[in-house]
Write a protein that holds these residues in place. Sequence first.
Motif, PDB file in Angstrom:
ATOM      1  N   GLN A   1      16.343  12.233  48.313  1.00  0.00           N
ATOM      2  CA  GLN A   1      16.387  13.462  47.768  1.00  0.00           C
ATOM      3  C   GLN A   1      15.244  14.325  48.754  1.00  0.00           C
ATOM      4  O   GLN A   1      15.287  15.344  49.186  1.00  0.00           O
ATOM      5  CB  GLN A   1      16.261  14.082  46.488  1.00  0.00           C
ATOM      6  CG  GLN A   1      17.815  13.635  45.840  1.00  0.00           C
ATOM      7  CD  GLN A   1      17.766  13.439  44.363  1.00  0.00           C
ATOM      8  OE1 GLN A   1      16.631  13.263  43.672  1.00  0.00           O
ATOM      9  NE2 GLN A   1      18.659  13.273  43.647  1.00  0.00           N
TER      10      GLN A   1
ATOM     11  N   HIS B   1      25.480  18.029  46.370  1.00  0.00           N
ATOM     12  CA  HIS B   1      24.351  16.862  46.728  1.00  0.00           C
ATOM     13  C   HIS B   1      23.065  17.691  47.709  1.00  0.00           C
ATOM     14  O   HIS B   1      21.979  17.310  47.355  1.00  0.00           O
ATOM     15  CB  HIS B   1      24.969  15.914  47.590  1.00  0.00           C
ATOM     16  CG  HIS B   1      26.130  15.197  47.011  1.00  0.00           C
ATOM     17  ND1 HIS B   1      27.420  15.635  47.230  1.00  0.00           N
ATOM     18  CD2 HIS B   1      26.202  13.917  46.275  1.00  0.00           C
ATOM     19  CE1 HIS B   1      28.121  14.763  46.461  1.00  0.00           C
ATOM     20  NE2 HIS B   1      27.595  13.895  45.846  1.00  0.00           N
ATOM     21  N   ASN B   2      23.590  18.604  48.224  1.00  0.00           N
ATOM     22  CA  ASN B   2      22.478  19.155  49.476  1.00  0.00           C
ATOM     23  C   ASN B   2      22.410  21.057  49.038  1.00  0.00           C
ATOM     24  O   ASN B   2      21.898  21.603  49.613  1.00  0.00           O
ATOM     25  CB  ASN B   2      22.703  18.999  50.619  1.00  0.00           C
ATOM     26  CG  ASN B   2      23.841  19.384  51.273  1.00  0.00           C
ATOM     27  OD1 ASN B   2      24.972  19.443  50.505  1.00  0.00           O
ATOM     28  ND2 ASN B   2      24.196  19.766  52.583  1.00  0.00           N
TER      29      ASN B   2
ATOM     30  N   ALA C   1      25.563  12.340  50.562  1.00  0.00           N
ATOM     31  CA  ALA C   1      26.279  12.036  49.549  1.00  0.00           C
ATOM     32  C   ALA C   1      26.692  10.730  49.350  1.00  0.00           C
ATOM     33  O   ALA C   1      27.422  10.086  48.436  1.00  0.00           O
ATOM     34  CB  ALA C   1      27.511  12.796  49.751  1.00  0.00           C
TER      35      ALA C   1
END
Length: 277
Positions: free
Chosen positions: A71, A102-103, A38
């Motif tokens: 990413q 984000h993940n 993040a």
Amino acid sequence: MNYIDKNIDFQQKDVIEELPSLKSNFFDLCIVDPPYGASSTKNWSYNGGQKLNGFGGDWKLTSEVWDLLSQNDSFQSTYSWLKELKRVIKPTGSIWIHSTYHNSGFVNVCCQLLGLEIINEVVWYKRNAFPNLSGRRLTASHETILWVHKGGEKKREYVFNYEDSKAFSSSSDLLKEQGKQMRTVWDIPNNKAKDEMQFGSHPTQKPLRVAERILTIAGVKGGNLLVPFVGSGTEMVAGLQYGMNVFGFEIETEYFNLAKARLEHALQETKTQLFAL
Ligand SMILES: C[S@@+](CC[C@H](N)C(=O)[O-])C[C@H]1O[C@@H](n2cnc3c(N)ncnc32)[C@H](O)[C@@H]1O
């Protein structure tokens, strides 16, 4: 550096390198609070030292080096630690994984690719979340926590302390009534009690109450808890207090020392309580 004591095995090492050396089918529970990816290299510093009404304290938003993942890195790293966690968790055990948008997609896809069955997706609702400074997005007020198990031929052997989860109550969580089934939305403010911060703080430190609730649901007294990304030690401290043997890894010296101090203190308190009985 290592900190080994009664019921504690805590190592200052890179967990990705160490996971392959851990025994298969050894852990009863694993709580993962990984780098979310993040942070960004953009200048996001907000060091004005201003106090914002209603949110308490000074603001300091900075990018954390350990959280700077592209990413592709994030996907590959998630896949590699989840694959190892699947190997080291017992068929009766389970894994809880914290994430934000984000993940969370990577975590979900990797679980499915690896045949880790998703039991629930919990939404941790943070009613006192920090406001969005840019005014260009909604205020992010939740994180997700995936609860998964190993799957396999004999499915659904994982521990679920169903009666404990039903009996659980919290005066601050209006969504959980004592005696009623626990829901997948948990209303837990993201503030920490003074004693959770007495040895210092971590930028993404979780309140103990989140880990305590996970332990109520899936903890095994006398069993083995693995915390791959320790940070300030929240999940290890909660596990120790619950009565589990706790194993963890933290790469940064500052946070290793902070978590070690918290664990030493928690161990001392556990001994004092036993002595008082
Ligand atoms: C999201 S934080 C965990 C915060 C923790 N839940 C708490 O309440 O304090 C993730 C931590 O993992 C550590 N970390 C990142 N990559 C690591 C690695 N490969 N091996 C060990 N620790 C790592 C970071 O230094 C950071 O302290």
